[in-house]
Design a protein around this motif. Structure first.
Motif, short mmCIF file in Angstrom:
data_model
loop_
_atom_site.label_atom_id
_atom_site.label_comp_id
_atom_site.label_asym_id
_atom_site.label_seq_id
_atom_site.Cartn_x
_atom_site.Cartn_y
_atom_site.Cartn_z
N PHE A 1 -12.29 21.47 -22.97
CA PHE A 1 -10.90 21.37 -21.75
C PHE A 1 -10.95 21.16 -20.14
O PHE A 1 -11.88 21.32 -19.66
CB PHE A 1 -10.22 22.86 -22.23
N LYS B 1 -19.57 26.33 -33.59
CA LYS B 1 -18.51 25.41 -33.29
C LYS B 1 -19.57 24.22 -32.89
O LYS B 1 -19.20 23.00 -33.27
CB LYS B 1 -18.40 26.23 -32.14
N THR C 1 -14.60 26.90 -18.36
CA THR C 1 -14.63 28.29 -19.22
C THR C 1 -16.41 28.01 -18.94
O THR C 1 -17.25 28.73 -19.20
CB THR C 1 -13.90 28.41 -20.31
N ARG D 1 -4.53 29.46 -24.48
CA ARG D 1 -4.69 30.05 -23.70
C ARG D 1 -3.13 29.11 -23.03
O ARG D 1 -1.72 28.92 -23.02
CB ARG D 1 -5.31 29.77 -22.50
N MET E 1 -10.53 30.79 -26.61
CA MET E 1 -10.43 28.99 -25.80
C MET E 1 -9.38 29.12 -25.30
O MET E 1 -8.20 29.36 -25.40
CB MET E 1 -10.02 28.82 -27.76
N ALA E 2 -9.78 27.22 -24.92
CA ALA E 2 -8.98 27.61 -23.19
C ALA E 2 -7.33 26.81 -24.00
O ALA E 2 -6.06 26.82 -23.51
CB ALA E 2 -9.87 26.04 -23.20
N GLY E 3 -7.76 26.19 -25.66
CA GLY E 3 -6.24 25.83 -26.05
C GLY E 3 -5.34 26.42 -26.45
O GLY E 3 -4.05 26.68 -26.28
#
Lengths: 705, 124
Positions: A551, A542, A595, B90, B86-88
């Motif tokens: 994020f 990725k 994260t 969530r 993936m935080a997205g």
């Protein structure tokens, strides 16, 4: 018989004693004849013809003029019974006619045969020798003879003195006139020479012309021209006129060597009466047979340009004040002409060098003037853009090779380049046929003598380069995409393996068959290892595909550290290590990807745990300035060498293969950690000593974005 | 005994998770796609819904929105289960109306912790 004829005729024609009155008339006529004569020779002839033809009873009349160079008396005109060719020379010390030149008086010899200086000739009578004075200088002698002794009376002497006086005046006048004319001619010749030289710029032509002109101007038979090679401190003969069989061109002389070397050192002209007798002669000129030599340095404001030499094979030709005067007029002009040609040639060579450089350059080059118009372009430009030079010169470059999209940008670049900024760009330009070309461009201003005159634009076609890069990137993306989908597909069945083995572990406990538990645990552990490997690969692919997103959120550091230490606890204890946390409580809040920070700290701590036994692992949190925070993971484990550290953050490269098999792990954790930290605007560094442990420092911005 | 609705299209995941939850004392009913899941949720009374997000017919996000729109399911706790960490995903799940999320593969203890936080005290 032959000898007797003129004698007889003279006697027959002339009365013995002309009257005094007729003598006066004869003198008057003589004066008229002399006055009408223009040249020296004409004057002499008029005197001779007048005195002989007036029937004054003289048997022989002659005018002898002194040759300044030799001192010889040279017969210029004569009439009478003796055979006397013009040009006959009488050496100093000989003959009766020398006497007036020695004392400036008239000498009457009634009986020539009684004189000690008498040279036996056919005249055995009497003779009068009258000095001729021109401009207060003794220039010659009027000789009048009679074949009778005692033939002259006072009246004759008066007439002859008067005739010689008039002749002297006329000769003086003729000589002045000649000198005047000669000087006028000289001036004209010099002027023509300079005009001619000034117009020539080709060095070898100028050198030859300078020498030829100088040789003609001075009327000598030979000449040589040398230019000065300042680097070698040598003169090199570059032109020669009439120098024997063997051309001297190319001969080199040290300063001080020979006549040219001498004047090159003294900066003064030099006259050498006899080259062979001169002590300074060069061995390179041992074989030549010159007599007089005149040499002058060619100087411009005291700076030596070369030297010029003149010689003549005629032993009678000596160089004098007139030659020197001419040379002094000529030499500075010649020096300037040579220096101009030399500078021009040097400039032309340099110009040619740069022209070649531009013409053969694989980089497309166009030059612009201050108004942004194209001044020139090279063949590489023509082939890159499809325009000929004629089509672009005088037009605005940005009108020719830009597209709608790149025009504004290109114009801004041009302005920057013209205002002394160096512009580098990677962009697209348009060819004449409308197709686009990817370019790497450079714009620089062109400044001559501190004055901006324009700009230069250089273009390199990077179409192939970009294509190769795009292909490489495409291949890399495809690889990452493939890895991502493979990893994802692998995860689904793996989840089932892990899930069912956990389920079975619970069931075997309930069913009371604990002997199966160990095997199931191994299946589950292997499955989890495989899963973490797949997850790491997925993360890396990725990142490499540019699809890893960040994020950010605000969160307090202390709880995150607490979670991380809890998660890594079992791994730390596995090798009897102790985990110490420092500074987390004071760390405050952080804006970052929570994260990924968790994952990075887990990677660093599990890495430390793997390579440490019975030691201490410290996780420290500290500020680095106002806007950076550092997470320091220090262990007391096996450490690393410099070489191992170099490879540490590369994908799939645990320091050594043996290490990987011994300590396990994918070797991807640190690579992922580094990439994550960089994506988040930070970085990871490491310090280590083999055997003494390692320290990893993860730095992040306090307020990331 | 808390009643759980597990909406999951993958048969093995469904079987595995349901059996482990039953062993932990939950009553588990199952739906194989989003449309059936919404129907069952509105028809029966569940204490908590575990919702896979990539479902056939109606996906997890849409199903969540429909459940939130219906008065009878507007407040039932929903935990999203996403395949990608993936935080997205969530954020999207929380936006659609989920109360929490967990990522697959399921760590049972972690999931149980999240479920416990959302279940009404009476149901436990």
């Amino acid at each position: 018989m032959k000898r007797a004829t003129p004698k007889g005729r003279a006697r027959a024609r002339k009365p013995r004693r002309p009257a005094a009155a007729s003598r006066q008339e004869a003198l008057l006529r003589l004066s008229t004849g002399i006055a009408e004569a223009e040249s020296e020779t004409d004057v002499c002839r008029a005197v001779v013809v007048g005195l002989y033809g007036e029937a004054l009873g003289y048997d022989f009349v002659a005018v002898l003029l002194v040759d300044q160079a030799s001192g010889d008396r040279v017969l210029v005109a004569s009439e009478g019974w003796k055979q006397a060719p013009s040009g006959l020379r009488i050496r100093p010390g000989q003959g009766l006619s020398e006497r007036p030149l020695l004392d400036g008086r008239i000498h009457y010899t009634p009986r020539v045969t009684e004189e000690t200086r008498y040279l036996p000739t056919r005249n055995e009578g009497s003779e009068v020798d009258v000095p001729i004075l021109a401009n207060r200088e003794l220039v010659g002698v009027l000789v009048v003879e009679s074949n009778r002794p005692d033939a002259f009376d006072d009246g004759d002497l008066k007439i002859l003195a008067a005739a010689a006086n008039q002749a002297g005046i006329a000769i003086g006048r003729a000589r002045l006139l000649r000198a005047e004319r000669a000087r006028a001619d000289e001036q004209e010749a010099l002027r023509a020479t300079m005009a001619d030289l000034a117009g020539r710029l080709d060095l070898s032509t100028v050198l030859t012309a300078v020498l030829e002109r100088a040789v003609r101007l001075l009327g000598v038979s030979h000449g040589e021209l040398a230019i000065y090679d300042a680097a070698a401190e040598e003169l090199e003969i570059v032109a020669s006129h009439n120098i024997g069989r063997k051309a001297t061109t190319g001969t080199r002389m040290k300063l001080g060597e020979g006549a040219m070397g001498h004047v090159a050192r003294t900066h003064e002209p030099l006259l050498i009466p006899s080259y062979h007798a001169w002590s300074g002669r060069s061995p390179q000129y041992a074989a030549v047979d010159f007599h007089a030599v005149m040499v002058a340095p060619l100087l411009i404001g005291g700076h030596l340009v070369g030297a010029i030499a003149f010689m003549d094979r005629d032993p009678a030709r000596q160089f004098g004040a007139d030659d020197l005067r001419l040379l002094n007029l000529f030499a500075p002009q010649a020096a300037i002409a040579i220096e101009n040609a030399r500078l021009f040639t040097a400039a032309q060579q340099q110009r040619q060098y740069f022209q070649e450089l531009v013409a053969n350059n694989p980089v497309a080059i166009a030059t612009l003037d201050l108004a942004e118009n194209v001044v020139s372009c090279n063949p590489a430009f023509e082939s890159m853009y499809g325009y000929t030079q004629a089509e672009v010169v005088g037009r605005k470059l940005d009108d020719l090779i830009t597209t709608e999209a790149t025009r504004q940008e290109a114009m801004a670049y041009t302005q920057q380049a013209l205002s002394h900024q160096r512009v580098k760009m990677i962009s697209q330009r348009r060819r004449k046929d409308g197709t686009l070309v990817d370019i790497e461009g450079l714009g620089v201003s062109v400044v001559v003598d501190g004055t901006p005159v324009g700009a230069m634009a250089l273009y390199h076609d990077i179409t192939e380069l970009l294509k190769a890069r795009r292909e490489a990137e495409e291949a890399s993306r495809a690889k990452s995409q493939f890895l991502a989908s493979v990893s994802h597909e692998l995860r689904t069945p793996l989840n089932a393996i892990i899930g069912y083995s956990e389920l079975l572990e619970e069931e075997v406990e309930e069913l009371g068959v604990p002997q199966l538990g160990g095997d199931l645990e191994r299946i589950e552990a292997s499955g989890r290892l495989l899963l973490s490997l797949i997850n790491d690969i997925l993360d890396l692919s990725k990142i490499e595909a540019g699809k890893m997103e960040i994020f950010v959120e605000d969160f307090p550091v202390a709880p995150l550290v607490k979670d991380v230490t809890a998660m890594v606890g079992p791994l730390v204890e596995k090798r009897a290590n102790r985990l110490v946390v420092e500074g987390a409580a004071e760390a405050g809040d952080l804006r970052a990807d929570r994260t990924k920070l968790t994952q990075m700290l887990l990677n660093l701590l599990s890495n430390a745990s793997k390579f440490t036994e019975n030691g201490t692992i410290t996780l420290g949190v500290r500020k680095n300035g106002a806007d950076r925070v550092e997470f320091v993971v220090r262990d007391t484990g096996i450490g690393m060498t410099e070489e191992q550290m170099g490879k540490l953050f590369q994908s799939f490269s645990q320091a050594e293969v043996s290490t990987a098999s011994r300590y396990g792990g994918t070797g991807l954790g640190l690579a992922i950690t580094k990439k994550f930290s960089e994506l988040m605007g930070g970085g990871v560094t490491v310090e280590s000593v083999p055997g003494a442990g390692s320290t990893f420092i993860l730095t992040l911005p306090v307020r990331g974005s | 005994m808390p009643r759980i609705l597990l909406i999951e299209d993958n048969e093995m995941n469904r079987d595995m998770l349901s059996r482990r939850l039953q062993r932990k004392g939950f009553e588990v009913e199952m739906a194989v796609d989003g449309r059936i899941g919404v129907e069952m949720a509105r028809a029966g009374r569940y204490d908590l819904i575990l919702m896979d997000m990539s479902l056939p017919e109606v996906d997890g996000w849409e199903a969540t929105r429909q459940l939130r729109a219906a008065p009878e399911t507007a407040t039932v706790p929903i935990i999203a289960l996403t395949a990608h960490a993936m935080a997205g995903d969530r954020d999207k799940a929380l936006e659609a109306g989920c109360n929490d999320y967990d990522t697959k593969p399921i760590e049972l203890d972690r999931l149980l912790g999240k479920m416990a936080a959302l279940l009404p005290a009476a149901a436990q």
